[in-house]
Design a protein around this motif. Structure first.
Motif, short mmCIF file in Angstrom:
data_model
loop_
_atom_site.label_atom_id
_atom_site.label_comp_id
_atom_site.label_asym_id
_atom_site.label_seq_id
_atom_site.Cartn_x
_atom_site.Cartn_y
_atom_site.Cartn_z
N CYS A 116 -92.11 57.56 20.42
CA CYS A 116 -93.34 56.99 20.98
C CYS A 116 -93.22 55.49 21.17
O CYS A 116 -93.74 54.93 22.15
CB CYS A 116 -94.55 57.36 20.13
N ASP A 117 -92.52 54.81 20.27
CA ASP A 117 -92.33 53.36 20.40
C ASP A 117 -91.48 53.04 21.61
O ASP A 117 -91.73 52.07 22.33
CB ASP A 117 -91.66 52.78 19.16
N SER A 118 -90.45 53.84 21.85
CA SER A 118 -89.56 53.56 22.98
C SER A 118 -90.32 53.70 24.29
O SER A 118 -90.09 52.95 25.24
CB SER A 118 -88.33 54.46 22.95
N ARG A 119 -91.24 54.65 24.35
CA ARG A 119 -92.05 54.78 25.57
C ARG A 119 -92.96 53.58 25.74
O ARG A 119 -93.20 53.13 26.87
CB ARG A 119 -92.83 56.10 25.54
N ILE A 175 -82.91 44.83 22.42
CA ILE A 175 -81.98 45.92 22.11
C ILE A 175 -82.76 46.92 21.27
O ILE A 175 -83.38 46.55 20.26
CB ILE A 175 -80.73 45.41 21.36
N LEU A 176 -82.74 48.17 21.70
CA LEU A 176 -83.48 49.20 20.98
C LEU A 176 -82.56 49.98 20.05
O LEU A 176 -81.55 50.54 20.49
CB LEU A 176 -84.14 50.17 21.96
N ILE A 177 -82.91 49.98 18.77
CA ILE A 177 -82.25 50.82 17.78
C ILE A 177 -83.13 52.06 17.69
O ILE A 177 -84.17 52.07 17.02
CB ILE A 177 -82.14 50.13 16.41
N GLY A 178 -82.77 53.08 18.44
CA GLY A 178 -83.58 54.29 18.51
C GLY A 178 -83.40 55.16 17.27
O GLY A 178 -82.32 55.21 16.68
N VAL A 179 -84.49 55.82 16.89
CA VAL A 179 -84.47 56.72 15.74
C VAL A 179 -85.06 58.06 16.16
O VAL A 179 -86.17 58.10 16.70
CB VAL A 179 -85.29 56.15 14.55
N PRO A 210 -89.56 63.58 20.30
CA PRO A 210 -89.22 62.87 19.06
C PRO A 210 -88.05 61.89 19.22
O PRO A 210 -87.85 61.03 18.38
CB PRO A 210 -88.84 64.00 18.11
N ASN A 211 -87.31 62.03 20.31
CA ASN A 211 -86.15 61.15 20.54
C ASN A 211 -86.56 59.98 21.43
O ASN A 211 -87.37 60.15 22.33
CB ASN A 211 -85.02 61.94 21.22
N PRO A 212 -85.97 58.82 21.20
CA PRO A 212 -86.29 57.67 22.05
C PRO A 212 -85.84 57.94 23.48
O PRO A 212 -84.73 58.44 23.70
CB PRO A 212 -85.49 56.53 21.43
N VAL A 213 -86.70 57.60 24.44
CA VAL A 213 -86.34 57.78 25.85
C VAL A 213 -85.41 56.67 26.32
O VAL A 213 -84.73 56.82 27.33
CB VAL A 213 -87.59 57.84 26.76
N LEU A 214 -85.38 55.58 25.58
CA LEU A 214 -84.53 54.43 25.89
C LEU A 214 -84.00 53.90 24.57
O LEU A 214 -84.77 53.69 23.64
CB LEU A 214 -85.36 53.36 26.62
N HIS A 215 -82.70 53.73 24.48
CA HIS A 215 -82.12 53.14 23.27
C HIS A 215 -80.74 52.60 23.60
O HIS A 215 -80.09 53.06 24.54
CB HIS A 215 -82.04 54.15 22.13
N ASP A 216 -80.33 51.60 22.83
CA ASP A 216 -78.99 51.03 22.96
C ASP A 216 -78.09 51.54 21.84
O ASP A 216 -76.88 51.63 21.99
CB ASP A 216 -79.06 49.50 22.94
N VAL A 217 -78.71 51.84 20.70
CA VAL A 217 -78.04 52.40 19.53
C VAL A 217 -78.95 53.53 19.06
O VAL A 217 -80.16 53.38 19.06
CB VAL A 217 -77.92 51.34 18.40
N LEU A 218 -78.37 54.66 18.65
CA LEU A 218 -79.19 55.75 18.14
C LEU A 218 -78.85 56.02 16.68
O LEU A 218 -77.69 56.26 16.34
CB LEU A 218 -78.97 57.03 18.96
N ALA A 219 -79.86 55.95 15.82
CA ALA A 219 -79.69 56.29 14.41
C ALA A 219 -80.08 57.75 14.24
O ALA A 219 -81.15 58.17 14.67
CB ALA A 219 -80.59 55.40 13.55
N GLY A 220 -79.20 58.53 13.66
CA GLY A 220 -79.46 59.95 13.47
C GLY A 220 -79.08 60.76 14.69
O GLY A 220 -78.71 60.23 15.73
#
Length: 182
Positions: free
Chosen positions: A78-81, A98-102, A159-169
Protein backbone atom coordinates in the motif's frame (compact mmCIF):
# COMPACT_ATOMS: atom_id res chain seq x y z
CA UNK A 1 9.66 -11.24 10.74
CA UNK A 2 13.27 -11.37 11.93
CA UNK A 3 14.44 -12.27 8.43
CA UNK A 4 12.65 -9.23 6.97
CA UNK A 5 14.24 -6.99 9.60
CA UNK A 6 17.66 -8.44 8.72
CA UNK A 7 17.14 -7.87 4.99
CA UNK A 8 15.92 -4.29 5.54
CA UNK A 9 18.95 -3.53 7.72
CA UNK A 10 21.34 -5.02 5.15
CA UNK A 11 19.79 -2.94 2.36
CA UNK A 12 19.90 0.23 4.47
CA UNK A 13 23.50 -0.41 5.47
CA UNK A 14 24.55 -0.91 1.85
CA UNK A 15 22.67 2.17 0.60
CA UNK A 16 24.23 4.40 3.27
CA UNK A 17 27.72 2.88 2.90
CA UNK A 18 27.66 3.36 -0.87
CA UNK A 19 26.26 6.88 -0.38
CA UNK A 20 23.29 6.13 -2.64
CA UNK A 21 21.03 7.89 -0.10
CA UNK A 22 21.45 10.35 2.75
CA UNK A 23 18.60 8.97 4.85
CA UNK A 24 16.68 5.72 5.22
CA UNK A 25 13.11 6.17 6.39
CA UNK A 26 11.86 3.05 8.13
CA UNK A 27 10.45 1.82 11.43
CA UNK A 28 11.89 1.32 14.90
CA UNK A 29 10.46 -0.16 18.10
CA UNK A 30 8.01 2.17 19.76
CA UNK A 31 8.33 3.14 23.39
CA UNK A 32 5.24 1.05 24.15
CA UNK A 33 4.45 -2.55 23.18
CA UNK A 34 2.30 -3.09 20.06
CA UNK A 35 3.80 -0.01 18.44
CA UNK A 36 6.46 0.68 15.86
CA UNK A 37 7.24 4.25 14.92
CA UNK A 38 8.84 5.98 11.95
CA UNK A 39 12.57 6.56 12.21
CA UNK A 40 15.17 8.33 10.09
CA UNK A 41 18.53 6.59 9.83
CA UNK A 42 21.40 8.74 8.54
CA UNK A 43 24.46 6.74 9.65
CA UNK A 44 25.49 3.15 9.03
CA UNK A 45 25.86 2.55 12.77
CA UNK A 46 22.18 3.41 13.27
CA UNK A 47 20.71 0.71 10.98
CA UNK A 48 20.15 -1.65 13.93
CA UNK A 49 17.30 0.66 14.95
CA UNK A 50 15.31 -0.54 11.93
CA UNK A 51 12.67 -3.23 12.51
CA UNK A 52 9.84 -4.89 10.65
CA UNK A 53 6.77 -6.35 12.35
CA UNK A 54 3.00 -6.35 12.20
CA UNK A 55 2.85 -2.95 13.88
CA UNK A 56 4.64 -1.00 11.12
CA UNK A 57 1.34 0.44 10.00
CA UNK A 58 2.16 4.08 9.26
CA UNK A 59 2.49 5.08 5.63
CA UNK A 60 6.02 6.40 5.36
CA UNK A 61 5.30 7.94 1.95
CA UNK A 62 4.02 11.00 3.82
CA UNK A 63 7.64 11.87 4.71
CA UNK A 64 8.80 12.12 1.07
CA UNK A 65 7.29 15.35 -0.33
CA UNK A 66 9.50 18.44 -0.08
CA UNK A 67 12.47 16.33 1.03
CA UNK A 68 15.70 17.79 -0.35
CA UNK A 69 18.07 14.87 0.19
CA UNK A 70 17.90 11.53 -1.60
CA UNK A 71 16.04 9.04 0.58
CA UNK A 72 15.34 5.35 0.82
CA UNK A 73 11.98 4.35 2.20
CA UNK A 74 10.71 1.02 3.53
CA UNK A 75 7.47 0.37 1.65
CA UNK A 76 4.84 -2.34 1.88
CA UNK A 77 2.38 -2.80 -1.00
CA UNK A 78 0.00 0.00 0.00
CA UNK A 79 2.89 2.38 0.70
CA UNK A 80 4.46 1.73 -2.68
CA UNK A 81 1.19 2.64 -4.38
CA UNK A 82 1.17 5.89 -2.39
CA UNK A 83 4.72 6.63 -3.58
CA UNK A 84 3.67 5.98 -7.19
CA UNK A 85 0.89 8.55 -6.79
CA UNK A 86 3.32 11.09 -5.31
CA UNK A 87 5.61 10.55 -8.30
CA UNK A 88 2.70 10.93 -10.75
CA UNK A 89 1.65 14.16 -8.99
CA UNK A 90 5.26 15.39 -9.22
CA UNK A 91 5.49 15.78 -5.43
CA UNK A 92 8.42 13.35 -5.45
CA UNK A 93 11.05 12.85 -8.13
CA UNK A 94 11.60 9.17 -8.91
CA UNK A 95 15.39 9.61 -8.99
CA UNK A 96 15.30 11.04 -5.44
CA UNK A 97 13.85 7.94 -3.78
CA UNK A 98 14.91 4.32 -3.46
CA UNK A 99 12.19 1.93 -2.36
CA UNK A 100 13.06 -0.96 -0.06
CA UNK A 101 9.95 -3.02 -0.76
CA UNK A 102 8.56 -5.47 1.76
CA UNK A 103 6.15 -8.28 0.97
CA UNK A 104 3.53 -7.59 3.65
CA UNK A 105 1.48 -10.20 5.52
CA UNK A 106 -0.78 -7.50 6.97
CA UNK A 107 -0.66 -5.10 9.88
CA UNK A 108 -2.06 -5.90 13.30
CA UNK A 109 -5.01 -3.98 14.75
CA UNK A 110 -3.53 -2.90 18.07
CA UNK A 111 -6.94 -2.14 19.62
CA UNK A 112 -8.19 -5.68 18.88
CA UNK A 113 -5.07 -7.24 20.33
CA UNK A 114 -5.32 -5.15 23.50
CA UNK A 115 -9.05 -5.92 23.85
CA UNK A 116 -8.38 -9.66 23.55
CA UNK A 117 -6.19 -9.67 26.67
CA UNK A 118 -7.89 -6.86 28.63
CA UNK A 119 -7.73 -5.90 31.41
CA UNK A 120 -4.23 -7.37 31.50
CA UNK A 121 -1.42 -5.17 30.21
CA UNK A 122 0.80 -6.19 27.30
CA UNK A 123 4.52 -5.80 28.02
CA UNK A 124 6.11 -7.57 25.07
CA UNK A 125 5.23 -9.17 21.74
CA UNK A 126 6.93 -11.60 19.38
CA UNK A 127 5.75 -12.56 15.91
CA UNK A 128 6.06 -15.36 13.43
CA UNK A 129 4.38 -15.51 10.02
CA UNK A 130 1.19 -16.90 11.55
CA UNK A 131 1.33 -16.26 15.30
CA UNK A 132 1.54 -13.37 17.72
CA UNK A 133 2.95 -14.13 21.17
CA UNK A 134 1.71 -11.65 23.80
CA UNK A 135 3.46 -11.43 27.16
CA UNK A 136 2.47 -9.57 30.31
CA UNK A 137 3.72 -9.62 33.88
CA UNK A 138 1.44 -12.54 34.79
CA UNK A 139 0.44 -14.10 31.47
CA UNK A 140 1.56 -15.32 28.09
CA UNK A 141 -0.84 -15.91 25.18
CA UNK A 142 -0.38 -17.05 21.61
CA UNK A 143 -2.80 -15.53 19.11
CA UNK A 144 -3.45 -16.19 15.45
CA UNK A 145 -2.19 -13.17 13.45
CA UNK A 146 -4.99 -13.52 10.90
CA UNK A 147 -7.68 -12.85 13.52
CA UNK A 148 -6.14 -9.50 14.50
CA UNK A 149 -5.33 -7.93 11.14
CA UNK A 150 -6.68 -4.51 10.22
CA UNK A 151 -9.85 -4.88 8.15
CA UNK A 152 -8.14 -3.30 5.14
CA UNK A 153 -5.32 -5.85 5.37
CA UNK A 154 -7.80 -8.74 5.42
CA UNK A 155 -9.07 -7.75 1.97
CA UNK A 156 -5.75 -6.53 0.54
CA UNK A 157 -5.14 -7.93 -2.94
CA UNK A 158 -1.66 -6.41 -3.38
CA UNK A 159 0.65 -7.38 -0.51
CA UNK A 160 3.73 -6.92 -2.72
CA UNK A 161 5.13 -3.49 -3.57
CA UNK A 162 4.17 -2.40 -7.08
CA UNK A 163 7.42 -0.44 -7.28
CA UNK A 164 10.67 -1.27 -5.52
CA UNK A 165 14.42 -1.06 -6.03
CA UNK A 166 15.24 -3.68 -3.39
CA UNK A 167 12.83 -6.37 -2.19
CA UNK A 168 12.98 -7.72 1.37
CA UNK A 169 11.42 -11.16 1.63
CA UNK A 170 9.83 -13.33 -1.00
CA UNK A 171 6.84 -12.06 -2.97
CA UNK A 172 3.50 -13.29 -1.62
CA UNK A 173 0.58 -14.69 -3.59
CA UNK A 174 -1.85 -11.97 -4.55
CA UNK A 175 -5.53 -12.58 -3.85
CA UNK A 176 -8.20 -12.39 -6.50
CA UNK A 177 -11.27 -11.19 -4.67
CA UNK A 178 -13.96 -8.62 -5.15
CA UNK A 179 -13.00 -5.69 -2.91
CA UNK A 180 -16.63 -4.51 -3.01
CA UNK A 181 -18.14 -7.83 -1.96
CA UNK A 182 -19.11 -6.52 1.47
Amino acid sequence: MRQLTTEIREAAHRLLREKQVEVVIGFERGSMPLRSRPCFVRKEEEVDRLVWDGFCENTLAAYLPKRKEKAAIVAKGCDSRAVVELIKEKQVQRDQVILIGVACRGMMDRARVEASVAPRRVLKTEETEDLLLIKGSDFEETLSRSKFLHDSCKICTHPNPVLHDVLAGQPLDEKNQDSFMD
